[in-house]
Design a protein around this motif. Structure first.
Motif, PDB file in Angstrom:
ATOM      1  N   THR A  91      11.387   3.758  16.479  1.00  0.00           N
ATOM      2  CA  THR A  91      10.299   2.824  16.959  1.00  0.00           C
ATOM      3  C   THR A  91       9.598   2.510  15.439  1.00  0.00           C
ATOM      4  O   THR A  91       9.112   3.470  14.855  1.00  0.00           O
ATOM      5  CB  THR A  91       9.306   4.085  17.705  1.00  0.00           C
ATOM      6  N   VAL A  92       9.350   1.040  15.374  1.00  0.00           N
ATOM      7  CA  VAL A  92       8.654   0.793  14.160  1.00  0.00           C
ATOM      8  C   VAL A  92       7.564  -0.279  14.637  1.00  0.00           C
ATOM      9  O   VAL A  92       7.575  -0.654  15.511  1.00  0.00           O
ATOM     10  CB  VAL A  92       9.819  -0.049  13.276  1.00  0.00           C
ATOM     11  N   LYS A  93       6.544  -0.181  13.680  1.00  0.00           N
ATOM     12  CA  LYS A  93       5.223  -0.943  13.995  1.00  0.00           C
ATOM     13  C   LYS A  93       5.294  -2.058  12.791  1.00  0.00           C
ATOM     14  O   LYS A  93       5.400  -1.696  11.635  1.00  0.00           O
ATOM     15  CB  LYS A  93       4.220  -0.184  14.033  1.00  0.00           C
ATOM     16  N   GLY A  94       4.726  -3.157  13.290  1.00  0.00           N
ATOM     17  CA  GLY A  94       4.799  -4.441  12.033  1.00  0.00           C
ATOM     18  C   GLY A  94       3.219  -4.252  11.323  1.00  0.00           C
ATOM     19  O   GLY A  94       2.489  -3.309  11.741  1.00  0.00           O
ATOM     20  N   GLN A  95       3.105  -4.825  10.306  1.00  0.00           N
ATOM     21  CA  GLN A  95       2.084  -4.857   9.202  1.00  0.00           C
ATOM     22  C   GLN A  95       0.928  -5.694  10.047  1.00  0.00           C
ATOM     23  O   GLN A  95       1.288  -6.520  10.736  1.00  0.00           O
ATOM     24  CB  GLN A  95       2.496  -5.399   8.028  1.00  0.00           C
ATOM     25  N   PRO A  96      -0.292  -5.316   9.588  1.00  0.00           N
ATOM     26  CA  PRO A  96      -1.385  -5.830  10.292  1.00  0.00           C
ATOM     27  C   PRO A  96      -1.311  -7.476   9.826  1.00  0.00           C
ATOM     28  O   PRO A  96      -0.485  -7.817   8.852  1.00  0.00           O
ATOM     29  CB  PRO A  96      -2.551  -5.410   9.381  1.00  0.00           C
ATOM     30  N   PRO A  97      -1.949  -8.469  10.507  1.00  0.00           N
ATOM     31  CA  PRO A  97      -2.825  -8.118  11.725  1.00  0.00           C
ATOM     32  C   PRO A  97      -1.983  -7.892  13.138  1.00  0.00           C
ATOM     33  O   PRO A  97      -2.772  -7.595  13.938  1.00  0.00           O
ATOM     34  CB  PRO A  97      -3.591  -9.377  11.827  1.00  0.00           C
ATOM     35  N   ARG A 105      17.904   0.144  16.028  1.00  0.00           N
ATOM     36  CA  ARG A 105      19.024   1.017  15.652  1.00  0.00           C
ATOM     37  C   ARG A 105      19.617   0.868  14.198  1.00  0.00           C
ATOM     38  O   ARG A 105      20.208   1.702  14.001  1.00  0.00           O
ATOM     39  CB  ARG A 105      20.216   0.538  16.541  1.00  0.00           C
ATOM     40  N   ASN A 106      18.767   0.198  13.412  1.00  0.00           N
ATOM     41  CA  ASN A 106      19.060   0.040  12.041  1.00  0.00           C
ATOM     42  C   ASN A 106      18.179   0.782  11.221  1.00  0.00           C
ATOM     43  O   ASN A 106      16.886   0.811  11.082  1.00  0.00           O
ATOM     44  CB  ASN A 106      18.917  -1.410  11.686  1.00  0.00           C
ATOM     45  N   GLY A 107      18.620   2.075  10.824  1.00  0.00           N
ATOM     46  CA  GLY A 107      18.040   2.922  10.207  1.00  0.00           C
ATOM     47  C   GLY A 107      17.860   2.940   8.791  1.00  0.00           C
ATOM     48  O   GLY A 107      17.650   4.003   8.096  1.00  0.00           O
ATOM     49  N   ALA A 108      18.114   1.736   8.204  1.00  0.00           N
ATOM     50  CA  ALA A 108      18.124   1.855   6.546  1.00  0.00           C
ATOM     51  C   ALA A 108      16.718   1.568   6.223  1.00  0.00           C
ATOM     52  O   ALA A 108      15.994   0.494   6.040  1.00  0.00           O
ATOM     53  CB  ALA A 108      18.954   0.283   6.310  1.00  0.00           C
ATOM     54  N   PHE A 109      15.981   2.669   6.215  1.00  0.00           N
ATOM     55  CA  PHE A 109      14.562   2.654   5.803  1.00  0.00           C
ATOM     56  C   PHE A 109      14.556   2.955   4.117  1.00  0.00           C
ATOM     57  O   PHE A 109      15.268   3.672   3.514  1.00  0.00           O
ATOM     58  CB  PHE A 109      13.845   3.963   6.469  1.00  0.00           C
ATOM     59  N   ASN A 114       3.162   1.398  -0.959  1.00  0.00           N
ATOM     60  CA  ASN A 114       1.893   2.003  -0.437  1.00  0.00           C
ATOM     61  C   ASN A 114       2.497   3.379   0.160  1.00  0.00           C
ATOM     62  O   ASN A 114       2.052   4.256   0.751  1.00  0.00           O
ATOM     63  CB  ASN A 114       1.226   1.129   0.809  1.00  0.00           C
ATOM     64  N   ARG A 115       3.865   3.968  -0.134  1.00  0.00           N
ATOM     65  CA  ARG A 115       4.500   5.045   0.153  1.00  0.00           C
ATOM     66  C   ARG A 115       4.694   4.974   1.552  1.00  0.00           C
ATOM     67  O   ARG A 115       4.889   6.082   2.257  1.00  0.00           O
ATOM     68  CB  ARG A 115       3.742   6.217  -0.386  1.00  0.00           C
ATOM     69  N   GLU A 116       4.649   3.999   2.310  1.00  0.00           N
ATOM     70  CA  GLU A 116       4.949   3.741   3.689  1.00  0.00           C
ATOM     71  C   GLU A 116       6.593   3.749   3.732  1.00  0.00           C
ATOM     72  O   GLU A 116       6.989   3.057   2.985  1.00  0.00           O
ATOM     73  CB  GLU A 116       4.284   2.628   4.360  1.00  0.00           C
ATOM     74  N   VAL A 117       7.154   4.395   4.817  1.00  0.00           N
ATOM     75  CA  VAL A 117       8.563   4.387   5.093  1.00  0.00           C
ATOM     76  C   VAL A 117       8.947   2.967   6.080  1.00  0.00           C
ATOM     77  O   VAL A 117       8.260   2.999   6.924  1.00  0.00           O
ATOM     78  CB  VAL A 117       8.954   5.654   5.926  1.00  0.00           C
ATOM     79  N   VAL A 118       9.426   2.005   5.377  1.00  0.00           N
ATOM     80  CA  VAL A 118       9.572   0.717   6.228  1.00  0.00           C
ATOM     81  C   VAL A 118      11.246   0.385   6.442  1.00  0.00           C
ATOM     82  O   VAL A 118      11.867   0.872   5.753  1.00  0.00           O
ATOM     83  CB  VAL A 118       9.018  -0.291   5.513  1.00  0.00           C
ATOM     84  N   ASP A 119      11.554  -0.408   7.295  1.00  0.00           N
ATOM     85  CA  ASP A 119      12.995  -0.854   7.521  1.00  0.00           C
ATOM     86  C   ASP A 119      13.198  -2.113   6.499  1.00  0.00           C
ATOM     87  O   ASP A 119      12.136  -2.573   5.955  1.00  0.00           O
ATOM     88  CB  ASP A 119      12.956  -0.925   9.139  1.00  0.00           C
ATOM     89  N   LYS A 124       6.995  -0.464   9.902  1.00  0.00           N
ATOM     90  CA  LYS A 124       6.742   0.856   9.364  1.00  0.00           C
ATOM     91  C   LYS A 124       7.329   1.909  10.451  1.00  0.00           C
ATOM     92  O   LYS A 124       7.175   1.581  11.637  1.00  0.00           O
ATOM     93  CB  LYS A 124       5.020   1.054   9.287  1.00  0.00           C
ATOM     94  N   ALA A 125       7.838   2.773   9.965  1.00  0.00           N
ATOM     95  CA  ALA A 125       8.673   3.853  10.917  1.00  0.00           C
ATOM     96  C   ALA A 125       7.393   4.518  11.462  1.00  0.00           C
ATOM     97  O   ALA A 125       6.655   5.114  10.923  1.00  0.00           O
ATOM     98  CB  ALA A 125       9.486   4.821  10.210  1.00  0.00           C
TER      99      ALA A 125
END
Length: 276
Positions: A91-97, A105-109, A114-119, A124-125
């Motif tokens: 489950t991933v969530k987009g950046q604001p806004p 299924r692509n887990g290349a994080f 900002n030290r956020e883990v992103v795909d 953001k994971a």
């Protein structure tokens, strides 16, 4: 009528070629799921008409079905390269806004500034809260939070981060220079009543739809959800040999329908040229 029947066959063969070509083009795309075109025949007759004397009217596309079979897992030895061995989606969530929620299924994080883990597309994971034993305390989507890599121990600002590990249940553990180990959370993994109903949005990302039903969020290795494999990526589930055979078959179908149109054209021209 034979012109339109064969024309529908040409369109169907072209669609089949497009779907197969897309599968072949994405053979190296991480987390990609192949698709298959489904077709149905066209037939029409009046209620009182003898159907034994009525020919079919061609073919139509009934849908393009996604195939969510397991792809091969390839080791990378990078902690934040993740794969799911079994069912489920990260489950991933987009950046604001917008902050829209996608499933992949692509887990290349990786870790951003900002030290956020992103795909790979910057989404953001998401994590679920866990207790000291690494068991999720909530599976409510409203309780998910961004996966942020800490730089220091929350209880000891002088202790720096030394290691991040992720186990088979998706529990993220941070180890600090003072020896403390803290469970940050567990990766939020989603399942769906009908995965074929998910709406593809590109980059091996999907969104929930009315056909798929709402996402059922849980910790990995629970219920139908598979285990997390840290240091691995899931390759596309495309069998290139199978796709090439299908490509040849679709090409032959296209040629046969084109030949039927040419034959119908020849017959029509012969009739027009008849002299009384």
């Amino acid at each position: 009528m034979s012109f339109f029947t064969s024309l529908s066959g040409l369109k169907a063969a072209q669609t089949d070629l497009n779907v197969i070509s897309n599968n072949v083009a994405n053979v190296s795309s991480t987390g990609f799921k192949k698709s298959r075109a489904m077709f149905g025949d066209l037939f029409a007759a009046a209620p009182t008409q003898a159907t034994k004397t009525v020919a079919g009217q061609g073919v139509r596309l009934t849908g393009i079905t996604q195939q969510f079979t397991q792809g091969t897992l390839q080791g990378t030895d990078k902690t934040l390269d993740l794969a799911i061995a079994g069912d489920g989606f990260f489950t991933v969530k987009g950046q604001p806004p917008r902050q829209d929620t996608n499933y992949t299924r692509n887990g290349a994080f990786s870790v951003n500034q900002n030290r956020e883990v992103v795909d790979t597309v910057g989404m953001k994971a998401q994590l679920l809260p866990v207790d000291a034993n690494g068991v999720a305390t909530s599976t409510n989507a409203a309780d998910m939070f961004d996966f942020v890599v800490p730089d220091v121990d929350p209880t000891d600002p002088a202790a720096l981060l030394t290691n991040i590990s992720i186990n088979g249940e998706g529990v993220v553990s941070a180890t600090f220079s003072n020896g403390n180990q803290v469970n940050i959370g567990a990766l939020a993994v989603a399942s769906f009543t009908s995965v074929e109903g998910l709406r593809p949005v590109g980059d091996a990302h999907w969104q929930a739809s009315g056909d798929s039903g709402p996402a059922l969020i849980n910790q990995a290795a629970n219920g139908p959800l598979g285990q997390i494999r840290s240091g691995s990526l899931e390759l596309a589930n495309v069998d290139i040999t199978e796709e090439l055979v299908s490509l040849i078959s679709a090409q032959r179908n296209f040629q046969a329908n084109a030949q039927a149109i040419e034959t119908a054209s020849t017959l029509s021209q012969t009739i027009i040229n008849l002299q009384v």
